[in-house]
Design a protein around this motif. Structure first.
Motif, PDB file in Angstrom:
ATOM      1  N   CYS A 206      66.714  46.068  43.588  1.00  0.00           N
ATOM      2  CA  CYS A 206      65.532  47.144  43.933  1.00  0.00           C
ATOM      3  C   CYS A 206      64.291  46.687  44.561  1.00  0.00           C
ATOM      4  O   CYS A 206      63.798  45.611  44.485  1.00  0.00           O
ATOM      5  N   VAL A 207      63.742  47.426  45.384  1.00  0.00           N
ATOM      6  CA  VAL A 207      62.690  47.059  46.157  1.00  0.00           C
ATOM      7  C   VAL A 207      61.423  48.147  46.492  1.00  0.00           C
ATOM      8  O   VAL A 207      61.937  49.292  46.447  1.00  0.00           O
TER       9      VAL A 207
ATOM     10  N   TRP B  82      55.035  49.367  40.636  1.00  0.00           N
ATOM     11  CA  TRP B  82      55.395  49.933  41.917  1.00  0.00           C
ATOM     12  C   TRP B  82      56.465  50.809  41.553  1.00  0.00           C
ATOM     13  O   TRP B  82      57.341  50.506  40.823  1.00  0.00           O
ATOM     14  N   ALA B  83      56.705  51.660  42.563  1.00  0.00           N
ATOM     15  CA  ALA B  83      57.930  52.344  42.667  1.00  0.00           C
ATOM     16  C   ALA B  83      58.872  51.672  43.513  1.00  0.00           C
ATOM     17  O   ALA B  83      58.671  50.676  44.310  1.00  0.00           O
ATOM     18  N   LEU B  84      60.097  51.815  43.000  1.00  0.00           N
ATOM     19  CA  LEU B  84      61.323  51.105  43.454  1.00  0.00           C
ATOM     20  C   LEU B  84      62.313  52.189  43.813  1.00  0.00           C
ATOM     21  O   LEU B  84      62.774  52.925  43.137  1.00  0.00           O
ATOM     22  N   SER B  85      63.152  51.522  44.679  1.00  0.00           N
ATOM     23  CA  SER B  85      64.461  52.341  45.162  1.00  0.00           C
ATOM     24  C   SER B  85      65.617  51.109  44.907  1.00  0.00           C
ATOM     25  O   SER B  85      65.106  49.954  45.380  1.00  0.00           O
ATOM     26  N   CYS B  86      66.666  51.495  44.455  1.00  0.00           N
ATOM     27  CA  CYS B  86      67.711  50.393  44.328  1.00  0.00           C
ATOM     28  C   CYS B  86      68.956  50.506  44.872  1.00  0.00           C
ATOM     29  O   CYS B  86      69.405  51.778  45.114  1.00  0.00           O
ATOM     30  N   ASP B  87      69.529  49.568  44.961  1.00  0.00           N
ATOM     31  CA  ASP B  87      71.144  49.441  45.544  1.00  0.00           C
ATOM     32  C   ASP B  87      72.019  48.681  44.928  1.00  0.00           C
ATOM     33  O   ASP B  87      71.520  47.595  44.753  1.00  0.00           O
ATOM     34  N   GLU B  88      73.320  49.066  45.101  1.00  0.00           N
ATOM     35  CA  GLU B  88      74.188  47.788  44.514  1.00  0.00           C
ATOM     36  C   GLU B  88      74.033  46.840  45.502  1.00  0.00           C
ATOM     37  O   GLU B  88      74.291  46.636  46.649  1.00  0.00           O
ATOM     38  N   GLN B  89      74.463  45.577  44.814  1.00  0.00           N
ATOM     39  CA  GLN B  89      74.459  44.441  45.550  1.00  0.00           C
ATOM     40  C   GLN B  89      76.110  43.769  45.332  1.00  0.00           C
ATOM     41  O   GLN B  89      76.461  43.674  44.641  1.00  0.00           O
TER      42      GLN B  89
END
Length: 127
Positions: free
Chosen positions: A22-23, A120-127
């Motif tokens: 997540c970033v 912070w707001a985050l969006s996430c991706d599978e790694q």
């Protein structure tokens, strides 16, 4: 982290020993979770970075202050994880993610709050 989210994530072979990264929109705040599959959704390690500081659950994940995975909960709507210091005295951070799914699309987004540092707001991706 049990319940329906664990089952839905781990039912897919792609999640068997994967992770979630997540970033924040500016890229300055990040959290990565290494996920295992033993007995439901298991967070086996984590790395967090914000405001020039780093935290890791184990030195194998890089440099940073040691923090510990504490309370965790997952269901079909999302994921909640609290992180504590290395001796489980003080809460260090709170990760709150919502989950949305449509067909093959699975999305996580939410917030990371680091105590006395910010949120912070985050969006996430599978790694």
């Amino acid at each position: 982290m049990l319940a329906a989210l664990a089952a839905s994530l781990l039912a897919s072979p792609a999640w068997a020993t994967q992770g979630l990264g997540c970033v924040s929109p500016d890229g300055g705040t990040q959290i990565s979770l290494s996920l295992g599959s033993a007995g439901g959704l298991a967070i086996v390690g984590a790395r967090m970075q914000a405001d020039g500081q780093s935290w890791v659950t184990d030195p194998a994940y890089g440099d940073g202050d040691i923090f510990t995975i504490g309370q965790r909960f997952a269901d079909e709507s999302g994921l909640k994880v609290d992180f504590f210091d290395d001796i489980l005295n003080d809460r260090v951070a709170e990760l709150r993610l919502s989950r949305a799914e449509d067909g093959a699309d699975l999305v996580f987004a939410g917030t990371l709050r680091i105590v006395d540092l910010g949120a912070w707001a985050l969006s996430c991706d599978e790694q």
